[in-house]
Design a protein around this motif. Structure first.
Motif, PDB file in Angstrom:
ATOM      1  N   TRP A 114      -7.981  -8.221   4.087  1.00 51.10           N
ATOM      2  CA  TRP A 114      -6.768  -7.515   3.687  1.00 51.10           C
ATOM      3  C   TRP A 114      -6.281  -6.656   4.844  1.00 51.10           C
ATOM      4  N   VAL A 115      -5.051  -6.949   5.309  1.00 49.01           N
ATOM      5  CA  VAL A 115      -4.544  -6.356   6.539  1.00 49.01           C
ATOM      6  C   VAL A 115      -3.207  -5.663   6.304  1.00 49.01           C
ATOM      7  N   VAL A 116      -3.037  -4.495   6.959  1.00 52.69           N
ATOM      8  CA  VAL A 116      -1.756  -3.791   6.990  1.00 52.69           C
ATOM      9  C   VAL A 116      -1.403  -3.579   8.461  1.00 52.69           C
ATOM     10  N   ALA A 117      -0.235  -2.990   8.708  1.00 51.04           N
ATOM     11  CA  ALA A 117       0.209  -2.808  10.088  1.00 51.04           C
ATOM     12  C   ALA A 117      -0.776  -1.981  10.909  1.00 51.04           C
ATOM     13  N   ALA A 118      -1.429  -1.020  10.288  1.00 51.98           N
ATOM     14  CA  ALA A 118      -2.337  -0.123  11.009  1.00 51.98           C
ATOM     15  C   ALA A 118      -3.712  -0.729  11.241  1.00 51.98           C
ATOM     16  N   GLY A 119      -4.036  -1.818  10.572  1.00 50.89           N
ATOM     17  CA  GLY A 119      -5.362  -2.409  10.739  1.00 50.89           C
ATOM     18  C   GLY A 119      -5.847  -3.113   9.492  1.00 50.89           C
ATOM     19  N   SER A 120      -7.172  -3.271   9.388  1.00 53.72           N
ATOM     20  CA  SER A 120      -7.767  -4.034   8.298  1.00 53.72           C
ATOM     21  C   SER A 120      -8.505  -3.140   7.312  1.00 53.72           C
ATOM     22  N   PHE A 121      -8.425  -3.528   6.037  1.00 49.73           N
ATOM     23  CA  PHE A 121      -9.196  -2.862   4.993  1.00 49.73           C
ATOM     24  C   PHE A 121     -10.513  -3.590   4.738  1.00 49.73           C
ATOM     25  N   GLY A 122     -10.793  -4.613   5.551  1.00 51.90           N
ATOM     26  CA  GLY A 122     -12.025  -5.354   5.393  1.00 51.90           C
ATOM     27  C   GLY A 122     -11.828  -6.658   4.631  1.00 51.90           C
ATOM     28  N   ALA A 123     -12.918  -7.426   4.520  1.00 45.52           N
ATOM     29  CA  ALA A 123     -12.858  -8.738   3.883  1.00 45.52           C
ATOM     30  C   ALA A 123     -13.557  -8.734   2.533  1.00 45.52           C
ATOM     31  N   ASP A 124     -13.025  -9.551   1.631  1.00 40.03           N
ATOM     32  CA  ASP A 124     -13.594  -9.708   0.297  1.00 40.03           C
ATOM     33  C   ASP A 124     -13.480 -11.167  -0.113  1.00 40.03           C
ATOM     34  N   ILE A 125     -14.090 -11.493  -1.235  1.00 42.09           N
ATOM     35  CA  ILE A 125     -14.019 -12.859  -1.749  1.00 42.09           C
ATOM     36  C   ILE A 125     -13.318 -12.861  -3.100  1.00 42.09           C
ATOM     37  N   ASP A 126     -12.123 -13.458  -3.137  1.00 40.71           N
ATOM     38  CA  ASP A 126     -11.433 -13.678  -4.401  1.00 40.71           C
ATOM     39  C   ASP A 126     -12.129 -14.829  -5.131  1.00 40.71           C
ATOM     40  N   THR A 127     -11.941 -14.885  -6.438  1.00 42.73           N
ATOM     41  CA  THR A 127     -12.524 -15.984  -7.206  1.00 42.73           C
ATOM     42  C   THR A 127     -11.496 -16.592  -8.148  1.00 42.73           C
ATOM     43  N   PHE A 128     -11.656 -17.865  -8.399  1.00 46.63           N
ATOM     44  CA  PHE A 128     -10.878 -18.578  -9.407  1.00 46.63           C
ATOM     45  C   PHE A 128     -11.869 -19.282 -10.317  1.00 46.63           C
ATOM     46  N   GLU A 129     -12.008 -18.789 -11.527  1.00 47.04           N
ATOM     47  CA  GLU A 129     -12.952 -19.351 -12.473  1.00 47.04           C
ATOM     48  C   GLU A 129     -12.236 -20.357 -13.368  1.00 47.04           C
ATOM     49  N   VAL A 130     -12.650 -21.610 -13.274  1.00 54.43           N
ATOM     50  CA  VAL A 130     -12.002 -22.697 -14.014  1.00 54.43           C
ATOM     51  C   VAL A 130     -12.319 -22.545 -15.505  1.00 54.43           C
ATOM     52  N   THR A 131     -11.263 -22.609 -16.310  1.00 53.75           N
ATOM     53  CA  THR A 131     -11.422 -22.540 -17.759  1.00 53.75           C
ATOM     54  C   THR A 131     -11.128 -23.867 -18.437  1.00 53.75           C
ATOM     55  N   GLU A 132     -10.312 -24.686 -17.800  1.00 53.98           N
ATOM     56  CA  GLU A 132     -10.007 -26.021 -18.346  1.00 53.98           C
ATOM     57  C   GLU A 132      -9.428 -26.916 -17.257  1.00 53.98           C
ATOM     58  N   HIS A 167       0.852  -1.187   0.000  1.00 55.93           N
ATOM     59  CA  HIS A 167       0.000   0.000   0.000  1.00 55.93           C
ATOM     60  C   HIS A 167       0.895   1.247   0.000  1.00 55.93           C
ATOM     61  N   PRO A 168       0.593   2.265  -0.799  1.00 53.36           N
ATOM     62  CA  PRO A 168       1.483   3.434  -0.897  1.00 53.36           C
ATOM     63  C   PRO A 168       1.712   4.162   0.424  1.00 53.36           C
ATOM     64  N   LYS A 169       0.775   4.053   1.347  1.00 50.82           N
ATOM     65  CA  LYS A 169       0.930   4.739   2.637  1.00 50.82           C
ATOM     66  C   LYS A 169       1.091   3.776   3.811  1.00 50.82           C
ATOM     67  N   GLU A 170       0.419   2.635   3.746  1.00 47.97           N
ATOM     68  CA  GLU A 170       0.379   1.727   4.891  1.00 47.97           C
ATOM     69  C   GLU A 170       1.390   0.587   4.821  1.00 47.97           C
ATOM     70  N   GLY A 171       2.057   0.444   3.682  1.00 50.00           N
ATOM     71  CA  GLY A 171       3.095  -0.580   3.576  1.00 50.00           C
ATOM     72  C   GLY A 171       2.593  -1.942   3.151  1.00 50.00           C
ATOM     73  N   ASN A 172       3.257  -2.988   3.630  1.00 49.10           N
ATOM     74  CA  ASN A 172       2.978  -4.357   3.182  1.00 49.10           C
ATOM     75  C   ASN A 172       1.543  -4.777   3.487  1.00 49.10           C
ATOM     76  N   VAL A 173       0.967  -5.497   2.534  1.00 56.26           N
ATOM     77  CA  VAL A 173      -0.417  -5.971   2.657  1.00 56.26           C
ATOM     78  C   VAL A 173      -0.416  -7.477   2.880  1.00 56.26           C
TER      79      VAL A 173
END
Length: 260
Positions: free
Chosen positions: A242-260, A207-213
């Motif tokens: 998604w978490v940085v040293a200062a706290g959390s940016f909240g939760a989300d759901i990543d997806t993996f869509e199978v193509t083959e 993150h440009p301000k908060e550092g490592n994610v």
């Protein structure tokens, strides 16, 4: 690009571990300067190969290629017994580069980082490193499917591969963030739910301000599982906070869509 998942290798250390290689106390590298300088092209190497492979190429070079000459090679480490190492390397006249082949034996453990150090003996070398430190990892991961992984931190998708290791009974998305980091998880085909191996994964995002994610598992059900496979639509869902040293940016759901 590193394919090792360090957090999981550390976990494996409880089962099987190897100490770092130690040099003999009476070993002192020759300090003689001059043209007779031979060295390993890559003093430090990380080698990853699948279960069907055995050969590990190692490149050596020398400064003076005028005459034919042979140099002794010595394997160091308690783990040297897992490898077959040539006793020497011979450069022909005019040859400045040579590749030797180190062979992994059948006894090399699966999915564990094993150290090996190779030393050049019996020659005068100047300023080049006469030792090669290898970290060898033999894997049995097999491709399960190809697809597009979309992470919600950037909102971007990329081509990705889902693999499975029978030995570890573990799945992994290979480099889903485009940062060289893998996402490992266990999975129950009966319930279609799974759980990330890492409790906090260094994503490689900054993150440009908060550092490592970092990505922490975000539960998708009351049992705390953060991975789910929608078999009907062939879509994997991965809950991440998604978490940085200062706290959390909240939760989300990543997806993996199978193509083959």
């Amino acid at each position: 690009m590193k394919w090792f998942n360090k957090s999981y290798i550390v976990a494996l250390a409880a089962v099987l571990s190897f100490s770092a290689c130690d040099y003999e106390d009476d070993y002192t590298p020759a300090a003689a300067a001059g043209a007779d300088t031979v060295y390993f092209e890559s003093p430090v190497q990380e080698v990853v190969f699948n279960a069907a492979s055995k050969d590990i190429p190692v490149v050596l070079k020398r400064a003076d290629a005028t005459a034919e000459k042979t140099y002794e090679i010595k394997a160091v480490c308690d783990s040297a017994s897992y490898f077959e190492v040539p006793a020497s390397v011979t450069f022909a006249a005019g040859e400045a580069e040579k590749t030797i082949t180190v062979k992994a034996t059948e006894s090399l453990p699966m999915n564990v980082e094993v150290p090996l150090e190779l030393r050049l003996d019996g020659n005068a070398y100047a300023q080049k490193m006469p030792v090669a430190s290898l970290i060898v990892l033999k894997e049995d991961y097999e491709v399960v499917s190809h697809g597009v992984y979309t992470n919600q931190w950037t909102g971007e998708g990329c081509n990705c591969v889902l693999q499975y290791s029978p030995t570890l009974d573990t799945y992994r998305f290979v480099n889903p963030f485009g940062t060289g980091v893998n996402v490992l998880f266990t999975y129950d085909a009966t319930t279609h739910f799974g759980t990330s191996v890492s409790k906090q994964l260094a994503t490689g995002f900054v993150h440009p301000k908060e550092g490592n994610v970092y990505a922490k598992p975000a539960a998708l059900n009351k049992n705390g599982n953060n991975v789910y496979f929608d078999e009907a639509n062939k879509i994997w869902k991965i809950g991440h906070q998604w978490v940085v040293a200062a706290g959390s940016f909240g939760a989300d759901i990543d997806t993996f869509e199978v193509t083959e």
